[in-house]
Motif scaffolding. Structure first.
Motif, PDB file in Angstrom:
ATOM      1  N   MET A  79       8.700   1.819 -13.587  1.00 50.19           N
ATOM      2  CA  MET A  79       9.948   1.676 -12.786  1.00 50.19           C
ATOM      3  C   MET A  79      11.065   2.040 -13.596  1.00 50.19           C
ATOM      4  O   MET A  79      11.289   1.637 -14.677  1.00 50.19           O
ATOM      5  N   GLN A  80      12.203   2.932 -12.883  1.00 50.96           N
ATOM      6  CA  GLN A  80      13.417   3.210 -13.850  1.00 50.96           C
ATOM      7  C   GLN A  80      14.347   1.999 -13.532  1.00 50.96           C
ATOM      8  O   GLN A  80      14.340   1.484 -12.211  1.00 50.96           O
ATOM      9  N   ILE A 100      -0.207  -2.463   3.533  1.00 55.86           N
ATOM     10  CA  ILE A 100       0.290  -1.061   2.913  1.00 55.86           C
ATOM     11  C   ILE A 100       0.806  -1.313   1.551  1.00 55.86           C
ATOM     12  O   ILE A 100       1.475  -2.271   1.110  1.00 55.86           O
ATOM     13  N   SER A 101       0.238  -0.374   0.714  1.00 59.14           N
ATOM     14  CA  SER A 101       0.495  -0.539  -0.742  1.00 59.14           C
ATOM     15  C   SER A 101       1.327   0.846  -1.164  1.00 59.14           C
ATOM     16  O   SER A 101       1.012   1.834  -0.517  1.00 59.14           O
ATOM     17  N   THR A 102       2.442   0.638  -1.716  1.00 58.68           N
ATOM     18  CA  THR A 102       3.204   1.913  -2.233  1.00 58.68           C
ATOM     19  C   THR A 102       3.198   2.225  -3.779  1.00 58.68           C
ATOM     20  O   THR A 102       2.960   1.153  -4.492  1.00 58.68           O
ATOM     21  N   ASP A 151       3.217   5.913  -6.352  1.00 61.79           N
ATOM     22  CA  ASP A 151       2.563   7.276  -6.866  1.00 61.79           C
ATOM     23  C   ASP A 151       1.066   7.023  -7.694  1.00 61.79           C
ATOM     24  O   ASP A 151       0.453   8.141  -7.736  1.00 61.79           O
ATOM     25  N   GLU A 152       1.330   5.759  -8.381  1.00 62.54           N
ATOM     26  CA  GLU A 152       0.342   5.612  -9.536  1.00 62.54           C
ATOM     27  C   GLU A 152      -0.942   5.303  -8.997  1.00 62.54           C
ATOM     28  O   GLU A 152      -2.053   4.913  -9.710  1.00 62.54           O
ATOM     29  N   ILE A 153      -1.142   4.741  -7.734  1.00 63.42           N
ATOM     30  CA  ILE A 153      -2.251   3.896  -6.874  1.00 63.42           C
ATOM     31  C   ILE A 153      -3.393   4.898  -6.450  1.00 63.42           C
ATOM     32  O   ILE A 153      -2.950   5.750  -5.584  1.00 63.42           O
ATOM     33  N   ARG A 167      -6.172   2.120 -10.563  1.00 61.97           N
ATOM     34  CA  ARG A 167      -6.806   1.607  -9.165  1.00 61.97           C
ATOM     35  C   ARG A 167      -6.046   0.512  -8.260  1.00 61.97           C
ATOM     36  O   ARG A 167      -5.499  -0.509  -8.697  1.00 61.97           O
ATOM     37  N   ASP A 168      -6.078   0.844  -7.093  1.00 57.15           N
ATOM     38  CA  ASP A 168      -5.652  -0.056  -6.103  1.00 57.15           C
ATOM     39  C   ASP A 168      -6.356  -1.546  -6.020  1.00 57.15           C
ATOM     40  O   ASP A 168      -7.479  -1.588  -6.059  1.00 57.15           O
ATOM     41  N   ILE A 169      -5.361  -2.366  -6.285  1.00 57.28           N
ATOM     42  CA  ILE A 169      -5.741  -3.783  -6.169  1.00 57.28           C
ATOM     43  C   ILE A 169      -5.337  -4.673  -5.353  1.00 57.28           C
ATOM     44  O   ILE A 169      -6.125  -5.206  -4.514  1.00 57.28           O
ATOM     45  N   ASN A 170      -3.949  -4.614  -5.043  1.00 52.63           N
ATOM     46  CA  ASN A 170      -3.479  -5.418  -4.101  1.00 52.63           C
ATOM     47  C   ASN A 170      -3.891  -5.308  -2.507  1.00 52.63           C
ATOM     48  O   ASN A 170      -4.097  -6.107  -1.988  1.00 52.63           O
ATOM     49  N   GLY A 198       4.424  -3.730  -3.350  1.00 50.66           N
ATOM     50  CA  GLY A 198       5.215  -2.837  -4.349  1.00 50.66           C
ATOM     51  C   GLY A 198       6.653  -2.415  -3.681  1.00 50.66           C
ATOM     52  O   GLY A 198       6.648  -2.535  -2.302  1.00 50.66           O
ATOM     53  N   GLY A 199       7.371  -1.797  -4.552  1.00 52.14           N
ATOM     54  CA  GLY A 199       8.524  -1.303  -3.691  1.00 52.14           C
ATOM     55  C   GLY A 199       9.684  -2.216  -3.328  1.00 52.14           C
ATOM     56  O   GLY A 199      10.387  -1.846  -2.346  1.00 52.14           O
ATOM     57  N   SER A 200       9.465  -3.656  -3.899  1.00 50.39           N
ATOM     58  CA  SER A 200      10.174  -4.431  -3.294  1.00 50.39           C
ATOM     59  C   SER A 200      11.499  -4.765  -4.318  1.00 50.39           C
ATOM     60  O   SER A 200      12.351  -5.603  -3.899  1.00 50.39           O
ATOM     61  N   SER A 201      11.488  -4.231  -5.373  1.00 47.60           N
ATOM     62  CA  SER A 201      12.398  -4.601  -6.290  1.00 47.60           C
ATOM     63  C   SER A 201      13.792  -3.796  -6.372  1.00 47.60           C
ATOM     64  O   SER A 201      14.136  -3.530  -5.382  1.00 47.60           O
ATOM     65  N   VAL A 202      14.482  -3.564  -7.218  1.00 45.49           N
ATOM     66  CA  VAL A 202      15.508  -2.917  -7.348  1.00 45.49           C
ATOM     67  C   VAL A 202      15.771  -1.650  -8.102  1.00 45.49           C
ATOM     68  O   VAL A 202      16.739  -1.077  -8.018  1.00 45.49           O
ATOM     69  N   ARG A 229      13.108   3.690  -6.925  1.00 45.44           N
ATOM     70  CA  ARG A 229      11.828   4.093  -6.272  1.00 45.44           C
ATOM     71  C   ARG A 229      11.273   2.855  -5.289  1.00 45.44           C
ATOM     72  O   ARG A 229      10.343   3.045  -4.606  1.00 45.44           O
ATOM     73  N   ASP A 230      12.061   1.749  -5.367  1.00 45.92           N
ATOM     74  CA  ASP A 230      11.903   0.762  -4.397  1.00 45.92           C
ATOM     75  C   ASP A 230      12.341   0.840  -3.032  1.00 45.92           C
ATOM     76  O   ASP A 230      13.454   0.521  -2.918  1.00 45.92           O
ATOM     77  N   PHE A 231      11.393   1.299  -2.373  1.00 49.05           N
ATOM     78  CA  PHE A 231      12.164   1.855  -1.066  1.00 49.05           C
ATOM     79  C   PHE A 231      11.977   0.917   0.267  1.00 49.05           C
ATOM     80  O   PHE A 231      12.502   1.096   1.341  1.00 49.05           O
ATOM     81  N   LEU A 259       5.910  -7.588  -0.825  1.00 55.40           N
ATOM     82  CA  LEU A 259       5.435  -8.385  -1.955  1.00 55.40           C
ATOM     83  C   LEU A 259       5.663  -7.681  -3.326  1.00 55.40           C
ATOM     84  O   LEU A 259       5.424  -6.576  -3.351  1.00 55.40           O
ATOM     85  N   PRO A 260       5.950  -8.223  -4.193  1.00 55.56           N
ATOM     86  CA  PRO A 260       5.991  -7.740  -5.376  1.00 55.56           C
ATOM     87  C   PRO A 260       4.706  -6.828  -5.668  1.00 55.56           C
ATOM     88  O   PRO A 260       3.650  -7.119  -5.307  1.00 55.56           O
ATOM     89  N   GLY A 261       4.665  -5.828  -6.582  1.00 55.50           N
ATOM     90  CA  GLY A 261       3.666  -4.908  -6.783  1.00 55.50           C
ATOM     91  C   GLY A 261       2.792  -5.379  -7.856  1.00 55.50           C
ATOM     92  O   GLY A 261       1.446  -5.316  -7.343  1.00 55.50           O
ATOM     93  N   GLN A 262       3.254  -6.241  -8.919  1.00 57.39           N
ATOM     94  CA  GLN A 262       2.398  -7.023  -9.723  1.00 57.39           C
ATOM     95  C   GLN A 262       1.204  -7.841  -9.034  1.00 57.39           C
ATOM     96  O   GLN A 262       1.726  -8.647  -8.271  1.00 57.39           O
ATOM     97  N   PRO A 263       0.011  -7.631  -9.418  1.00 57.15           N
ATOM     98  CA  PRO A 263      -0.886  -8.322  -8.556  1.00 57.15           C
ATOM     99  C   PRO A 263      -0.813  -9.862  -8.443  1.00 57.15           C
ATOM    100  O   PRO A 263      -0.973 -10.391  -7.463  1.00 57.15           O
TER     101      PRO A 263
END
Ligand SMILES: Nc1nc2c(c(=O)[nH]1)N[C@H]1C(S)=C(S)[C@@H](COP(=O)(O)OP(=O)(O)OC[C@H]3O[C@@H](n4cnc5c(N)ncnc54)[C@H](O)[C@@H]3O)O[C@H]1N2
Ligand code: MOO
Length: 424
Positions: A1-2, A197-199, A201-203, A217-220, A266-270, A273-275, A314-318
């Protein structure tokens, strides 16, 4: 994440940080979904949408609870080993049928457990306390009082009794009760349909071989879907979306149309790319209830309403995603199913003794993963330390312990409340 936005824009921030208690309060205020009718055979785990009263008593005839002889209790008064009461056996009660003859003074009828008490009889003498005298008579060696070894009409359930209340999550034994009073169908609240839904590019899908560098690999979606099912929800769409605002918007739009709840991870932060927030801004009438919750891990959590629909980010971290699901999304799904105390943070908890110190800092409530073990009858909770990116920490853990915001750590030996990951 930038970490920073490009150009001169200010660093974005969490817009609406709430405490865990505030989130739970909001969840508690959600209305249940509408009711539907299901067969009693399918009703376990569902939540009653109406009170149930018994349309008939259980049992609806007086039943023997022991194998023996149906008698008039007074005929046995004073009976003993040395002076048994002598009774004429007038027949045998057949299971599932009324007796053919009434029990008159000085007589008895053989009766099996569950058999219908004949007219005239008011008690059952256990076969152990009788002796056959000949083919047509017995000696009774112990007296019985009226009602002994008999289940009277309505003893189990009285006619018109309120047996189960609206909001009750039906357990197997409740289904048995419904069957006993002759209900074929019950009104229960509808189960929420949930899109997952999980967001990122790395998943990539779990079946990916030769994992390219940078990909994971997709965990969430796997964890969340399993948790949704455990919480009584119906899993609908499961999708992994690239970090692309337009694509995420389109997927969310479809998901919201066909589901009651959308759970994004994923994508909930600031980061730039958190959409999720940007997607929400594209939906007119969407109401952001929370962006950020004051817990660690799990801060980048989003809760929004779009009319009747609910969206969780939800936060992306599992580990963060699973903790936030357990603490907030599960109560939300239970609430939609009509559970009355769904907002109660205390559901499915265990008391345990902390096996090691838990360090913590001021500022946010710490949700610390722990594994439970049984040490000679004493339940102990051992902290599982590790970053929230580590799925192995979740697999080792059974739940979490909350170190409140203004508490600086907990000492080994403290009695703590463990919030279990598994559903109540
Ligand atoms: N400047 C800040 N950066 C970050 C903050 C913050 O407050 N300020 N919070 C950090 C915390 S805490 C977390 S948690 C993450 C959460 O970020 P997002 O919810 O936006 O999630 P992503 O950035 O998309 O992903 C985070 C992490 O999780 C992995 N991930 C995502 N989806 C899956 C999946 N389906 N299966 C397995 N792993 C998944 C993803 O690859 C990332 O590694 O933000 C911090 N940053
Ligand atoms: O709070 Mo994040 O959700 O640490 O992992």
């Amino acid at each position: 994440m930038q970490l920073l936005s490009e150009g001169d824009e200010p660093v974005p921030e969490f817009l609406k940080v709430k405490t865990a208690e505030e989130i739970v309060e909001m969840v508690r205020s959600f209305a249940p979904l509408e009711a539907e009718i299901v067969s009693v055979q399918e009703a376990s785990g569902r939540v009653l949408a109406e009170d149930v009263t018994a349309p008939e008593p259980v049992p609806h005839f007086a039943r023997a609870t022991m194998d023996g002889y149906a008698v008039r209790a007074r005929d046995t008064f004073g009976a003993g080993e040395s002076l048994p009461a002598l009774l004429e056996v007038i027949g045998e009660v057949a299971m599932g049928r009324p007796a053919e003859t009434a029990v008159r003074p000085g007589t008895a009828a053989a009766i099996p457990t569950g058999g219908m008490l004949p007219d005239g009889a008011d008690a059952v003498v256990m076969v152990e306390y009788t002796q056959p005298l000949d083919a047509h008579a017995i000696e009774v060696t112990r007296p019985v009082a009226p009602g002994d070894n008999v289940l009277q009409v309505g003893d189990d359930v009285a006619l018109g009794e309120k047996v189960l209340e609206r909001g009750r999550k039906l357990r197997p034994q409740d289904v048995g009760l419904l069957a006993a009073i002759g209900m074929e169908e019950v009104r229960v609240f509808r189960r929420p349909r949930v899109a997952i839904i999980s967001t990122g590019d790395e998943i990539v899908p779990p079946e990916t071989r030769d994992l390219p560098p940078g990909k994971i690999r997709d965990i969430n979606t796997y964890v969340v879907a399993s948790q949704v099912r455990e919480a009584g929800g119906r899993v609908g769409t499961i999708q992994v979306v690239a970090d692309d605002l337009d694509e995420l918007e389109a997927v969310c739009r479809e998901a919201l149309a066909a589901h009651d709840v959308v759970v994004l991870s994923g994508g909930s932060s600031v980061g730039i790319r958190d959409f999720t927030i940007q997607v929400l801004e594209r939906f007119p009438g969407s109401e952001l209830l929370a962006h950020g919750v004051a817990i660690r891990p799990g801060k980048p959590t989003i809760l929004a309403r779009l009319g009747e629909k609910i969206l969780w980010g939800l936060p992306g971290q599992p580990a963060s995603a699973m903790i936030v699901f357990t603490a907030f999304v599960r109560p939300c799904l239970l609430r939609l199913q009509g559970v009355e105390n769904a907002g109660n943070l205390e559901t499915n908890v265990r008391q345990a003794e902390l096996a090691r110190n838990i360090p913590s800092v001021h500022g946010r409530a710490d949700y610390v993963r722990v594994s439970l073990s049984n040490d000679k009858g004493r339940l102990t909770a051992d902290p599982v330390f590790g970053k929230s990116a580590m799925i192995s920490t979740l697999s080792k853990a059974d739940g979490y312990v909350i170190v409140p915001e203004h508490v600086e750590g907990l000492e080994a030996g403290t009695l703590v409340t463990v919030h279990l990951f598994s559903s109540p």
